[in-house]
Scaffold this motif. Sequence first.
Motif, mmCIF file in Angstrom:
data_model
loop_
_atom_site.group_PDB
_atom_site.id
_atom_site.type_symbol
_atom_site.label_atom_id
_atom_site.label_comp_id
_atom_site.label_asym_id
_atom_site.label_seq_id
_atom_site.Cartn_x
_atom_site.Cartn_y
_atom_site.Cartn_z
ATOM 1 N N PRO A 60 0.794 -1.225 0.000
ATOM 2 C CA PRO A 60 0.000 0.000 0.000
ATOM 3 C C PRO A 60 0.832 1.284 0.000
ATOM 4 N N LYS A 61 2.114 1.182 0.328
ATOM 5 C CA LYS A 61 2.976 2.376 0.408
ATOM 6 C C LYS A 61 4.313 2.083 -0.259
ATOM 7 N N ARG A 62 5.009 3.180 -0.621
ATOM 8 C CA ARG A 62 6.365 3.080 -1.174
ATOM 9 C C ARG A 62 7.320 3.839 -0.266
ATOM 10 N N GLY A 63 8.589 3.483 -0.346
ATOM 11 C CA GLY A 63 9.605 4.202 0.393
ATOM 12 C C GLY A 63 9.824 5.589 -0.188
ATOM 13 N N SER A 64 10.486 6.428 0.564
ATOM 14 C CA SER A 64 10.778 7.776 0.079
ATOM 15 C C SER A 64 11.690 7.691 -1.149
ATOM 16 N N PRO A 65 11.664 8.706 -2.012
ATOM 17 C CA PRO A 65 12.506 8.667 -3.220
ATOM 18 C C PRO A 65 13.988 8.473 -2.908
ATOM 19 N N LEU A 66 14.498 9.121 -1.885
ATOM 20 C CA LEU A 66 15.913 8.977 -1.543
ATOM 21 C C LEU A 66 16.235 7.545 -1.114
ATOM 22 N N ILE A 67 15.412 6.977 -0.250
ATOM 23 C CA ILE A 67 15.630 5.596 0.203
ATOM 24 C C ILE A 67 15.553 4.644 -0.981
ATOM 25 N N ARG A 68 14.587 4.859 -1.874
ATOM 26 C CA ARG A 68 14.449 3.980 -3.045
ATOM 27 C C ARG A 68 15.686 4.063 -3.935
ATOM 28 N N TYR A 87 17.294 -2.070 12.324
ATOM 29 C CA TYR A 87 16.731 -0.916 11.631
ATOM 30 C C TYR A 87 15.217 -0.931 11.790
ATOM 31 N N PRO A 88 14.665 0.005 12.546
ATOM 32 C CA PRO A 88 13.211 0.018 12.739
ATOM 33 C C PRO A 88 12.489 0.351 11.435
ATOM 34 N N LEU A 89 11.277 -0.158 11.319
ATOM 35 C CA LEU A 89 10.468 0.140 10.137
ATOM 36 C C LEU A 89 10.062 1.603 10.150
ATOM 37 N N PRO A 90 10.223 2.298 9.030
ATOM 38 C CA PRO A 90 9.727 3.678 8.962
ATOM 39 C C PRO A 90 8.205 3.693 9.138
ATOM 40 N N GLY A 91 7.673 4.785 9.631
ATOM 41 C CA GLY A 91 6.249 4.913 9.907
ATOM 42 C C GLY A 91 5.346 4.540 8.752
ATOM 43 N N ARG A 92 5.765 4.852 7.525
ATOM 44 C CA ARG A 92 4.910 4.537 6.375
ATOM 45 C C ARG A 92 4.776 3.044 6.152
ATOM 46 N N PHE A 93 5.621 2.242 6.810
ATOM 47 C CA PHE A 93 5.543 0.788 6.674
ATOM 48 C C PHE A 93 4.974 0.124 7.923
ATOM 49 N N ALA A 94 4.184 0.880 8.682
ATOM 50 C CA ALA A 94 3.557 0.344 9.898
ATOM 51 C C ALA A 94 2.686 -0.874 9.585
ATOM 52 N N PHE A 95 2.199 -0.990 8.362
ATOM 53 C CA PHE A 95 1.370 -2.141 7.986
ATOM 54 C C PHE A 95 2.141 -3.452 8.071
#
Length: 161
Positions: A60-68, A87-95
């Motif tokens: 449902p989500k993608r990583g930030s452009p820089l991370i990608r 490495y904790p999951l970024p908030g956008r990957f809470a799913f």
Amino acid sequence: MVRTRTVNDRRALSFRTLDDLLADAEVLGSGEIRTSGNWTPAQIVEHVGRLIACSVDGFPKRGSPLIRLVARLMKKRVLTRPLPAGYPLPGRFAFLEPAPDATWPEAMEQLRRAVERAGSERMSRPSPILGAMTHEDWVQFHCRHAEMHFSFMHPAGEGRS
């Protein structure tokens, strides 16, 4: 809270197939399990199963452009070398976060279903971080991912290193 980057008490694992990682979980589940990280065994298995399912169903989500961009430059390394812990999951990957009350039977059923689906359906959805992935890329990624997470699970009687 355990600093998982510095945990030395981890199992050395090497999976070649999704069936290998499922077999490891099945063996672990036949007895008591202790962990040397922050998640329970059920949370670990649920998380791994959820990610496998997403590689079939989509994310449902993608990583930030820089991370990608950075991750895509390291794609071959990510698919062929052990993944680092801590490495904790970024908030956008809470799913992808496991449920705090995950149970072993439910997590194992989810993992079994995900592995079965990945065996009968092609995992071809793009990674939210690594971009386009072949089915074979996904198998290698899931093996590296499970090696890292499952390395924190030990049969209860296994001595600490």
